[in-house]
Design a protein around this motif. Structure first.
Motif, PDB file in Angstrom:
ATOM      1  N   LEU A  42       0.826  -1.206   0.000  1.00 58.47           N
ATOM      2  CA  LEU A  42       0.000   0.000   0.000  1.00 58.47           C
ATOM      3  C   LEU A  42       0.865   1.263   0.000  1.00 58.47           C
ATOM      4  CD1 LEU A  42      -2.811   1.284   0.161  1.00 58.47           C
ATOM      5  CD2 LEU A  42      -2.649   1.077   2.649  1.00 58.47           C
ATOM      6  N   SER A  43       1.955   1.246   0.726  1.00 57.42           N
ATOM      7  CA  SER A  43       2.847   2.420   0.779  1.00 57.42           C
ATOM      8  C   SER A  43       3.435   2.741  -0.585  1.00 57.42           C
ATOM      9  CB  SER A  43       3.993   2.167   1.759  1.00 57.42           C
ATOM     10  OG  SER A  43       3.506   1.814   3.008  1.00 57.42           O
ATOM     11  N   GLU A  44       3.820   1.717  -1.332  1.00 54.83           N
ATOM     12  CA  GLU A  44       4.388   1.946  -2.660  1.00 54.83           C
ATOM     13  C   GLU A  44       3.340   2.493  -3.626  1.00 54.83           C
ATOM     14  OE1 GLU A  44       7.794  -1.533  -2.627  1.00 54.83           O
ATOM     15  OE2 GLU A  44       5.716  -2.062  -3.121  1.00 54.83           O
ATOM     16  N   ILE A  45       2.127   1.950  -3.555  1.00 55.77           N
ATOM     17  CA  ILE A  45       1.050   2.422  -4.423  1.00 55.77           C
ATOM     18  C   ILE A  45       0.715   3.875  -4.118  1.00 55.77           C
ATOM     19  CG2 ILE A  45      -1.392   2.121  -4.999  1.00 55.77           C
ATOM     20  CD1 ILE A  45      -0.934  -0.902  -4.388  1.00 55.77           C
ATOM     21  N   MET A  46       0.603   4.202  -2.837  1.00 52.32           N
ATOM     22  CA  MET A  46       0.271   5.582  -2.459  1.00 52.32           C
ATOM     23  C   MET A  46       1.382   6.547  -2.842  1.00 52.32           C
ATOM     24  SD  MET A  46      -1.775   5.110   1.120  1.00 52.32           S
ATOM     25  CE  MET A  46      -1.840   6.863   1.403  1.00 52.32           C
ATOM     26  N   THR A  47       2.637   6.114  -2.729  1.00 48.34           N
ATOM     27  CA  THR A  47       3.760   6.969  -3.114  1.00 48.34           C
ATOM     28  C   THR A  47       3.712   7.270  -4.609  1.00 48.34           C
ATOM     29  OG1 THR A  47       5.123   6.042  -1.355  1.00 48.34           O
ATOM     30  CG2 THR A  47       6.274   7.181  -3.142  1.00 48.34           C
ATOM     31  N   ILE A  48       3.414   6.267  -5.426  1.00 49.59           N
ATOM     32  CA  ILE A  48       3.288   6.474  -6.871  1.00 49.59           C
ATOM     33  C   ILE A  48       2.157   7.445  -7.167  1.00 49.59           C
ATOM     34  CG2 ILE A  48       2.671   5.338  -9.040  1.00 49.59           C
ATOM     35  CD1 ILE A  48       4.228   2.876  -7.969  1.00 49.59           C
ATOM     36  N   LEU A  49       1.036   7.313  -6.467  1.00 46.24           N
ATOM     37  CA  LEU A  49      -0.091   8.217  -6.697  1.00 46.24           C
ATOM     38  C   LEU A  49       0.229   9.656  -6.290  1.00 46.24           C
ATOM     39  CD1 LEU A  49      -3.080   5.982  -5.602  1.00 46.24           C
ATOM     40  CD2 LEU A  49      -2.518   6.765  -7.903  1.00 46.24           C
ATOM     41  N   VAL A  50       0.902   9.829  -5.172  1.00 45.12           N
ATOM     42  CA  VAL A  50       1.282  11.182  -4.736  1.00 45.12           C
ATOM     43  C   VAL A  50       2.240  11.800  -5.747  1.00 45.12           C
ATOM     44  CG1 VAL A  50       2.538  12.475  -2.963  1.00 45.12           C
ATOM     45  CG2 VAL A  50       0.850  10.768  -2.284  1.00 45.12           C
ATOM     46  N   MET A  51       3.200  11.012  -6.228  1.00 44.64           N
ATOM     47  CA  MET A  51       4.147  11.527  -7.215  1.00 44.64           C
ATOM     48  C   MET A  51       3.434  11.891  -8.520  1.00 44.64           C
ATOM     49  SD  MET A  51       7.344   8.971  -6.512  1.00 44.64           S
ATOM     50  CE  MET A  51       8.031   9.294  -8.098  1.00 44.64           C
ATOM     51  N   PHE A  52       2.425  11.115  -8.907  1.00 50.20           N
ATOM     52  CA  PHE A  52       1.640  11.430 -10.106  1.00 50.20           C
ATOM     53  C   PHE A  52       0.974  12.789  -9.966  1.00 50.20           C
ATOM     54  CE2 PHE A  52      -2.778  11.305 -11.768  1.00 50.20           C
ATOM     55  CZ  PHE A  52      -2.478  11.455 -13.116  1.00 50.20           C
ATOM     56  N   HIS A  53       0.395  13.059  -8.803  1.00 45.92           N
ATOM     57  CA  HIS A  53      -0.296  14.332  -8.603  1.00 45.92           C
ATOM     58  C   HIS A  53       0.668  15.509  -8.492  1.00 45.92           C
ATOM     59  CE1 HIS A  53      -4.375  12.905  -8.468  1.00 45.92           C
ATOM     60  NE2 HIS A  53      -3.993  11.916  -7.684  1.00 45.92           N
ATOM     61  N   GLN A  54       1.920  15.250  -8.151  1.00 45.50           N
ATOM     62  CA  GLN A  54       2.908  16.320  -8.070  1.00 45.50           C
ATOM     63  C   GLN A  54       3.488  16.673  -9.438  1.00 45.50           C
ATOM     64  OE1 GLN A  54       5.767  14.915  -5.217  1.00 45.50           O
ATOM     65  NE2 GLN A  54       4.625  15.759  -3.485  1.00 45.50           N
ATOM     66  N   ASN A  55       3.334  15.792 -10.417  1.00 46.10           N
ATOM     67  CA  ASN A  55       3.873  16.030 -11.761  1.00 46.10           C
ATOM     68  C   ASN A  55       2.787  16.570 -12.680  1.00 46.10           C
ATOM     69  OD1 ASN A  55       6.687  15.186 -11.605  1.00 46.10           O
ATOM     70  ND2 ASN A  55       5.829  13.207 -11.055  1.00 46.10           N
ATOM     71  N   TYR A  63       1.800   8.555 -17.218  1.00 47.21           N
ATOM     72  CA  TYR A  63       2.778   8.737 -16.144  1.00 47.21           C
ATOM     73  C   TYR A  63       3.409   7.409 -15.755  1.00 47.21           C
ATOM     74  CZ  TYR A  63       4.675   9.280 -11.498  1.00 47.21           C
ATOM     75  OH  TYR A  63       5.504   9.238 -10.420  1.00 47.21           O
ATOM     76  N   TYR A  64       2.575   6.382 -15.592  1.00 42.22           N
ATOM     77  CA  TYR A  64       3.074   5.082 -15.154  1.00 42.22           C
ATOM     78  C   TYR A  64       4.041   4.496 -16.178  1.00 42.22           C
ATOM     79  CZ  TYR A  64       3.145   0.448 -13.108  1.00 42.22           C
ATOM     80  OH  TYR A  64       3.553  -0.729 -12.525  1.00 42.22           O
ATOM     81  N   LEU A  65       3.690   4.575 -17.444  1.00 46.71           N
ATOM     82  CA  LEU A  65       4.553   4.017 -18.484  1.00 46.71           C
ATOM     83  C   LEU A  65       5.840   4.813 -18.656  1.00 46.71           C
ATOM     84  CD1 LEU A  65       1.888   3.091 -21.179  1.00 46.71           C
ATOM     85  CD2 LEU A  65       3.093   1.540 -19.620  1.00 46.71           C
ATOM     86  N   GLU A  66       5.745   6.138 -18.580  1.00 46.55           N
ATOM     87  CA  GLU A  66       6.923   6.986 -18.796  1.00 46.55           C
ATOM     88  C   GLU A  66       7.846   7.079 -17.586  1.00 46.55           C
ATOM     89  OE1 GLU A  66       8.075   8.696 -21.535  1.00 46.55           O
ATOM     90  OE2 GLU A  66       6.593   7.480 -22.601  1.00 46.55           O
ATOM     91  N   GLN A  67       7.301   7.165 -16.399  1.00 50.17           N
ATOM     92  CA  GLN A  67       8.122   7.376 -15.212  1.00 50.17           C
ATOM     93  C   GLN A  67       8.367   6.099 -14.414  1.00 50.17           C
ATOM     94  OE1 GLN A  67       9.674  10.215 -14.103  1.00 50.17           O
ATOM     95  NE2 GLN A  67       9.118  11.073 -16.082  1.00 50.17           N
ATOM     96  N   VAL A  68       7.293   5.472 -14.003  1.00 46.01           N
ATOM     97  CA  VAL A  68       7.433   4.330 -13.093  1.00 46.01           C
ATOM     98  C   VAL A  68       8.090   3.147 -13.799  1.00 46.01           C
ATOM     99  CG1 VAL A  68       6.200   2.713 -11.605  1.00 46.01           C
ATOM    100  CG2 VAL A  68       5.482   5.099 -11.705  1.00 46.01           C
ATOM    101  N   CYS A  69       7.543   2.745 -14.917  1.00 50.36           N
ATOM    102  CA  CYS A  69       8.088   1.568 -15.609  1.00 50.36           C
ATOM    103  C   CYS A  69       9.490   1.815 -16.158  1.00 50.36           C
ATOM    104  CB  CYS A  69       7.166   1.146 -16.748  1.00 50.36           C
ATOM    105  SG  CYS A  69       5.632   0.431 -16.181  1.00 50.36           S
ATOM    106  N   ARG A  70       9.738   2.990 -16.647  1.00 54.50           N
ATOM    107  CA  ARG A  70      11.023   3.266 -17.277  1.00 54.50           C
ATOM    108  C   ARG A  70      12.119   3.598 -16.261  1.00 54.50           C
ATOM    109  NH1 ARG A  70      10.551   6.862 -22.274  1.00 54.50           N
ATOM    110  NH2 ARG A  70       9.690   4.923 -23.018  1.00 54.50           N
ATOM    111  N   HIS A  71      11.817   4.394 -15.246  1.00 56.51           N
ATOM    112  CA  HIS A  71      12.866   4.886 -14.354  1.00 56.51           C
ATOM    113  C   HIS A  71      12.954   4.153 -13.020  1.00 56.51           C
ATOM    114  CE1 HIS A  71      13.724   8.189 -17.029  1.00 56.51           C
ATOM    115  NE2 HIS A  71      12.435   8.441 -17.095  1.00 56.51           N
TER     116      HIS A  71
END
Length: 77
Positions: A42-55, A63-71
């Protein structure tokens, strides 16, 4: 990168307190529910969501394909 780590630590601290209290509050209807193991906590999922809203991305899929999956994929595994 350290801001991502700091963000994750804050979110994880929140989840450690929130999740057990939330599970106690759930209303069950007598049915057994499975607690399957997830690939992300849950912590990892929420962190990804917070980062999505900050970008400045318009949709989560992009966002998921460009940032999370790639980097972040190599760092998660």
């Amino acid at each position: 990168m350290s801001s991502i780590n700091a963000l994750f630590c804050h979110v994880d601290d929140f989840c450690q307190i929130f999740e057990p209290q939330w599970r106690k509050q759930l209303i069950t209807q007598g049915l057994k529910t499975r607690q399957r193991s997830k690939s992300l906590c849950l912590s990892e999922i929420m962190t990804i969501l917070v980062m999505f809203h900050q970008n400045n991305y318009r949709n989560f899929k992009h966002y998921y394909l460009e940032q999370v999956c790639r980097h972040f994929r190599c760092r998660i595994s």
